[in-house]
Design a protein around this motif. Structure first.
Motif, PDB file in Angstrom:
ATOM      1  N   LEU A 113       0.652  -1.063  -0.032  1.00 43.34           N
ATOM      2  CA  LEU A 113      -0.124  -0.578  -0.263  1.00 43.34           C
ATOM      3  C   LEU A 113       0.838   1.579   0.325  1.00 43.34           C
ATOM      4  O   LEU A 113       1.202   2.060  -0.603  1.00 43.34           O
ATOM      5  CB  LEU A 113      -0.422  -0.010   1.727  1.00 43.34           C
ATOM      6  N   GLY A 114       1.513   1.438   0.413  1.00 43.55           N
ATOM      7  CA  GLY A 114       3.311   2.893   1.432  1.00 43.55           C
ATOM      8  C   GLY A 114       3.832   2.414  -0.333  1.00 43.55           C
ATOM      9  O   GLY A 114       3.610   4.083  -0.667  1.00 43.55           O
ATOM     10  N   ALA A 115       3.841   1.713  -1.553  1.00 42.57           N
ATOM     11  CA  ALA A 115       4.840   1.305  -2.535  1.00 42.57           C
ATOM     12  C   ALA A 115       4.137   2.867  -3.358  1.00 42.57           C
ATOM     13  O   ALA A 115       5.639   3.791  -3.523  1.00 42.57           O
ATOM     14  CB  ALA A 115       4.745   0.425  -2.747  1.00 42.57           C
ATOM     15  N   LEU A 116       2.512   3.004  -3.485  1.00 41.61           N
ATOM     16  CA  LEU A 116       3.010   4.126  -5.193  1.00 41.61           C
ATOM     17  C   LEU A 116       2.877   5.098  -3.966  1.00 41.61           C
ATOM     18  O   LEU A 116       3.469   5.928  -4.999  1.00 41.61           O
ATOM     19  CB  LEU A 116       0.800   3.539  -5.130  1.00 41.61           C
ATOM     20  N   PRO A 117       2.401   5.551  -2.870  1.00 43.74           N
ATOM     21  CA  PRO A 117       2.388   7.138  -2.741  1.00 43.74           C
ATOM     22  C   PRO A 117       4.077   7.555  -2.483  1.00 43.74           C
ATOM     23  O   PRO A 117       4.591   8.158  -2.505  1.00 43.74           O
ATOM     24  CB  PRO A 117       1.755   7.291  -1.349  1.00 43.74           C
ATOM     25  N   LEU A 118       4.728   6.640  -1.844  1.00 44.11           N
ATOM     26  CA  LEU A 118       6.246   6.461  -1.911  1.00 44.11           C
ATOM     27  C   LEU A 118       6.620   6.717  -3.421  1.00 44.11           C
ATOM     28  O   LEU A 118       7.639   7.791  -3.367  1.00 44.11           O
ATOM     29  CB  LEU A 118       7.086   5.832  -1.192  1.00 44.11           C
ATOM     30  N   GLY A 119       6.434   6.336  -3.774  1.00 39.53           N
ATOM     31  CA  GLY A 119       7.024   6.315  -5.430  1.00 39.53           C
ATOM     32  C   GLY A 119       6.461   7.613  -6.087  1.00 39.53           C
ATOM     33  O   GLY A 119       7.322   7.751  -6.852  1.00 39.53           O
ATOM     34  N   SER A 120       5.329   8.001  -5.983  1.00 38.40           N
ATOM     35  CA  SER A 120       5.502   9.010  -6.039  1.00 38.40           C
ATOM     36  C   SER A 120       5.341  10.316  -5.967  1.00 38.40           C
ATOM     37  O   SER A 120       5.726  11.355  -6.911  1.00 38.40           O
ATOM     38  CB  SER A 120       3.815   9.054  -6.556  1.00 38.40           C
ATOM     39  N   LEU A 121       6.162  10.149  -4.632  1.00 40.59           N
ATOM     40  CA  LEU A 121       6.741  11.216  -4.125  1.00 40.59           C
ATOM     41  C   LEU A 121       8.281  11.684  -4.587  1.00 40.59           C
ATOM     42  O   LEU A 121       9.338  12.279  -4.386  1.00 40.59           O
ATOM     43  CB  LEU A 121       6.660  10.487  -2.239  1.00 40.59           C
ATOM     44  N   GLY A 122       8.356  10.508  -4.406  1.00 41.59           N
ATOM     45  CA  GLY A 122       9.923   9.509  -5.019  1.00 41.59           C
ATOM     46  C   GLY A 122      10.426   9.951  -6.262  1.00 41.59           C
ATOM     47  O   GLY A 122      11.491  10.812  -6.809  1.00 41.59           O
ATOM     48  N   ASP A 123       9.293  10.015  -7.247  1.00 42.78           N
ATOM     49  CA  ASP A 123       9.710  10.991  -8.215  1.00 42.78           C
ATOM     50  C   ASP A 123       9.571  12.680  -8.237  1.00 42.78           C
ATOM     51  O   ASP A 123       9.437  13.336  -9.662  1.00 42.78           O
ATOM     52  CB  ASP A 123       8.420  10.388  -9.450  1.00 42.78           C
ATOM     53  N   ARG A 124       9.464  13.388  -7.115  1.00 41.52           N
ATOM     54  CA  ARG A 124       9.190  14.957  -6.822  1.00 41.52           C
ATOM     55  C   ARG A 124      10.021  15.131  -5.848  1.00 41.52           C
ATOM     56  O   ARG A 124      10.628  16.538  -6.032  1.00 41.52           O
ATOM     57  CB  ARG A 124       7.518  15.325  -6.559  1.00 41.52           C
ATOM     58  N   PHE A 125      10.478  13.909  -5.810  1.00 36.21           N
ATOM     59  CA  PHE A 125      11.184  15.261  -3.822  1.00 36.21           C
ATOM     60  C   PHE A 125      12.633  14.187  -4.057  1.00 36.21           C
ATOM     61  O   PHE A 125      12.354  13.216  -4.435  1.00 36.21           O
ATOM     62  CB  PHE A 125      10.524  15.125  -2.346  1.00 36.21           C
ATOM     63  N   ARG A 126      13.283  14.395  -2.725  1.00 36.28           N
ATOM     64  CA  ARG A 126      14.585  14.337  -2.917  1.00 36.28           C
ATOM     65  C   ARG A 126      14.413  12.437  -2.271  1.00 36.28           C
ATOM     66  O   ARG A 126      13.769  12.033  -1.482  1.00 36.28           O
ATOM     67  CB  ARG A 126      15.942  14.339  -1.237  1.00 36.28           C
ATOM     68  N   ARG A 127      15.319  11.247  -3.136  1.00 37.86           N
ATOM     69  CA  ARG A 127      14.617   9.949  -2.626  1.00 37.86           C
ATOM     70  C   ARG A 127      15.689   9.821  -1.439  1.00 37.86           C
ATOM     71  O   ARG A 127      15.702   8.470  -0.278  1.00 37.86           O
ATOM     72  CB  ARG A 127      14.935   9.308  -4.208  1.00 37.86           C
ATOM     73  N   THR A 128      17.385  10.406  -1.336  1.00 34.92           N
ATOM     74  CA  THR A 128      17.587   9.802  -0.438  1.00 34.92           C
ATOM     75  C   THR A 128      17.134  10.177   0.946  1.00 34.92           C
ATOM     76  O   THR A 128      17.176   9.992   1.862  1.00 34.92           O
ATOM     77  CB  THR A 128      18.778  10.347  -0.628  1.00 34.92           C
ATOM     78  N   PHE A 129      16.215  11.501   1.222  1.00 37.21           N
ATOM     79  CA  PHE A 129      16.057  11.869   2.433  1.00 37.21           C
ATOM     80  C   PHE A 129      14.537  11.373   2.171  1.00 37.21           C
ATOM     81  O   PHE A 129      14.030  10.719   3.576  1.00 37.21           O
ATOM     82  CB  PHE A 129      15.245  13.488   1.987  1.00 37.21           C
TER      83      PHE A 129
END
Ligand SMILES: Nc1ncnc2c1ncn2[C@@H]1O[C@H](COP(=O)(O)OP(=O)(O)OP(=O)(O)O)[C@@H](O)[C@H]1O
Length: 737
Positions: A113-129
């Motif tokens: 369930l968390g993968a998709l929102p996190l993926g979407s955030l990962g395409d916008r913001f710093r992934r290391t953060f």
């Protein structure tokens, strides 16, 4: 040198232009071009010379892979330890076996369930953060697990742990893809994936070590998880210090000879736009379908295999844990070999790499079927070692294929979807299908039927996507090149068109209605969009304003790419559409319609009253009817209200659909007078209009569309002399204009 090598240039940039040329030829002639595919295969090999693992590590640094491997490892160790300690947790907290089992599965569900929102955030913001934050959350959950006293607390910490783990597929996958060059990505993914089986091996070992260190303590499990929190915190701090690579940097270097300068104005990619684009990448679509089928086999069958160990071979919990750890060793070997071979095969031909994945998928289910009928534990373990190896051998090339066809702007979302399909679509379906089969035929027969059927089906689906692979890689490359051309134009200070639509394809479901549509509208220009019935004019406006998302191509405003932005963002950037027909709130007054229309689109009440006052200067007719319910206005007056609401948003470009539809001649004249006023004030407009006469009377330029393609583009007065096109509109409409 092969024929393919001779037929295609070796310079990546030259190759990409071949790709662009051939792509446009394909569009114009409507034929699929094999040369395009050949070109892209060569592009891959030409761009990336064979690299040793050492080369790959020195290009990206050992740190990133090391830290991300560590994260994946502790995730896996945590899972394995939870399984091993499940009986102790049950006793300590005095809860039922089924409660522990449900909580055990909870983390896995949260990962999906968390993968998709996190993926979407990962395409916008710093992934290391994001990865650092998730790991810190995870560490807190691990430490918290050591302190829980009740079931509800256990549920909460496992939910947090699951969410923390969810970054692994999308965020870590896309970080790896952008840190290491494509020539070595298979091996990098292989190493990263091997953390999972290694964790399955180490989890029970660590559990045993803690049990020895705290002998006789029923709560030893608390110490084990608390211990795990320590490396988690260290790794979280490590990941926060990792360099954040630019998205798609290697693809840009290979194709463009260098990285694109970062775009400070880049707009966030909306999930809807990413989905629309991803589902039209045929290879990706097939991979998803294959993973859905494969999930039927890989998510639930291992559970039934474990039941067989107990029911047929009488193996207890400890023995089963031990067998699980031993068979996981096969996964280590499989991941290592998968990495080496997928790199090698991809270099030779991307299809070969895909076939490697599909062969492994198909073989796995057959292996499970054999394992289910193993005559004794020893053979069960040997076959288990092999199936585990096959699984990891097959997953690596799939990751490589997904990375190569997805646009780099939303690769994290694409990786998230991979996990989601496997776990949710396949997993839920698998639980249902295998469960039903088990009830009717028993576990062995259920596995022997479901696993091979699902996995062979998955293998066939995947293999059948091979024909699309090179074309999809080529199109990803061509899009990148086009983006670079536009950015260079912008950087040079060239005069940019206010609106630019470039190589747009669009479909409603499977039906494509726009084909390679390109057009530009200059500042202050009025463009008439004409065409036969169903030519795609309204659809084009909807794609420009973001109400629909393109399968391919770009939309830009003043050089700024808005292709993946949502409609509200586009409104703020000045793209405002006046919908065709009556588009008012009938029960509200005219003034409320204006204010609400403005508020919902602007998202605040910025000077709305003042703006409304200014706008009404142009619409004296509306001013007289401010308190009248909008539903009682005539069609023309409602059209005006639509226009007035649009003007409230202070558009840079106004898109008007069906300007004169259903209006009386008198009303048409009034609306036209307003449009002429707007034009005189320098407003840029695109007008879809049924009447050629009306359209050409106000437009500077015209675009004529037929069957989703642009047939004519030029000054409005020239179109007036194109009898063939004008007749097509007349005939199409069947009525005089
Ligand atoms: N929501 C929808 N779902 C499926 N197909 C659609 C949808 N809207 C339009 N279409 C189809 O897409 C094609 C283009 O339609 P569109 O309305 O964009 O054309 P148009 O040029 O504006 O036509 P007209 O001038 O008749 O309004 C048509 O074949 C239409 O049937």
């Amino acid at each position: 040198m092969t024929d393919e090598d001779r037929a295609t240039p070796r310079d990546p940039r030259l190759l990409a232009s071949v790709v662009l040329d051939r792509d446009s030829t394909r569009h114009h002639h409507g034929s699929d071009d094999d040369g395009l595919r050949a070109a892209e295969a060569a592009l891959k090999t030409a761009a990336e010379p064979e690299a040793t693992f050492k080369d790959v590590m020195s290009a990206g640094g050992r740190m990133t892979l090391g830290v991300l491997f560590g994260l994946a490892l502790i995730d896996s160790v945590d899972n394995a330890m939870f399984t091993v300690f499940a009986p102790d947790i049950r006793e300590s907290l005095r809860i039922s076996s089924s409660a522990v089992a449900v909580v055990g599965a909870l983390a896995g569900v949260m990962v999906s369930l968390g993968a998709l929102p996190l993926g979407s955030l990962g395409d916008r913001f710093r992934r290391t953060f994001i990865a650092g934050l998730c790991t810190l959350g995870w560490a807190v959950a691990a430490a918290g697990l050591g302190l829980v006293q009740a079931l509800w607390q256990l549920v909460i910490v496992r939910i947090i742990a699951g969410l923390g783990k969810a970054n692994e597929g999308p965020i870590q996958g896309s970080l790896l893809a952008d840190t290491y060059p494509p020539a070595g990505r298979g091996r990098v993914f292989g190493v990263h994936r091997s953390a999972l089986p290694l964790g399955i091996v180490l989890g029970p070992v660590l559990a045993a070590a803690v049990a020895v260190a705290v002998p006789g303590d029923r709560d030893a499990w608390r110490w084990a998880f608390a211990v795990l929190a320590v490396p988690a915190v260290i790794l979280a701090l490590g990941v926060l210090r990792l360099p954040e690579p630019a998205r798609g940097r290697f693809e840009q270097e290979a194709l463009l000879g260098g990285e694109l300068p970062p775009d400070p104005d880049a707009l966030p990619v909306t999930l809807a736009a990413a989905f629309a684009r991803l589902k039209k990448i045929r290879t990706f679509y097939f991979v998803m379908a294959a993973l859905g089928a494969f999930g039927l086999c890989v998510t639930t069958v291992p559970i039934y295999l474990s039941l067989i160990l107990e029911d047929h071979f009488g193996q207890g919990v400890e023995a089963r844990g031990m067998i699980g750890a031993v068979t996981a060793l096969g996964g280590l070997i499989g991941a290592a070999l998968g990495g080496v071979y997928s790199d090698r095969l991809f270099r030779r031909s991307p299809e070969a790499c895909l076939y490697m994945g599909s062969g492994a998928l198909a073989a796995l289910g057959v292996g499970f079927g054999i394992q289910a009928y193993a005559p004794n534990v020893a053979i069960y373990v040997v076959v288990g070692l092999i199936t585990s190896a096959i699984l990891f051998f097959g997953l690596v090339p799939l990751t490589l294929v997904v990375a190569s066809v997805t646009p780099t702007e939303f690769r994290a979302t694409a990786f998230a979807l991979v996990g989601l399909y496997l776990a949710l679509v396949g997993g839920l379906g698998g639980a249902l299908v295998t469960g039903l089969a088990e009830e009717s035929w028993g576990a062995r027969a259920a596995i022997a039927v479901v696993a091979p059927a699902a996995s062979v089906l998955a293998g066939i689906i995947l293999a059948s996507s091979a024909g699309h692979l090179r074309g999809d890689i080529a199109r990803a490359a061509a899009d990148l090149l086009e983006e670079r051309t536009e950015r260079l134009r912008l950087a040079r200070g060239d005069e940019m068109p206010l609106l630019q639509v470039s190589h747009l394809d669009f479909s409603y479901g499977p039906v494509q209605v726009l084909f390679d549509v390109s057009l530009e509208v200059r500042q202050g220009e009025t463009l008439a969009l004409l065409g036969t019935n169903g030519a795609g004019k309204s659809s084009l406006l909807r794609v420009i304003s973001g109400l629909e998302h393109a399968d391919r191509g770009a939309v830009r405003i003043s050089g700024r790419t808005v292709t993946y932005a949502d409609p509200a963002t586009r409104v703020k950037l000045g793209i405002v559409q006046v919908p065709g027909g009556r588009s008012v709130y009938p029960n509200l007054s005219v003034s409320d319609n204006l204010l609400i229309g403005g508020y919902t689109l602007l998202g605040d009440s910025r000077n709305l009253e003042q703006r409304a006052h200014d706008v009404l200067e142009r619409f004296p007719l509306l001013r007289q009817r401010l308190d009248q319910p909008a539903g009682t206005l005539s069609g023309g007056e409602q059209q005006m209200l639509g226009l007035a609401t649009a003007m409230l948003l202070r558009p840079e470009i106004l898109l008007i659909d069906e300007l004169s539809l259903g209006l009386s001649p008198v009303m048409v004249q009034e609306v036209l007078a307003i449009i002429e006023g707007l034009k005189a004030d320098g407003l840029t407009m695109v007008i879809v209009e049924q009447s050629v006469k009306i359209a050409l009377s106000i437009a500077d330029r015209a675009v004529f569309m037929e069957k989703g393609q642009v047939r004519f583009e030029g000054p409005a007065h020239e179109l007036a002399h194109r009898d063939d096109l004008v007749r097509a509109v007349f005939l199409g409409k069947g009525a005089g204009a």
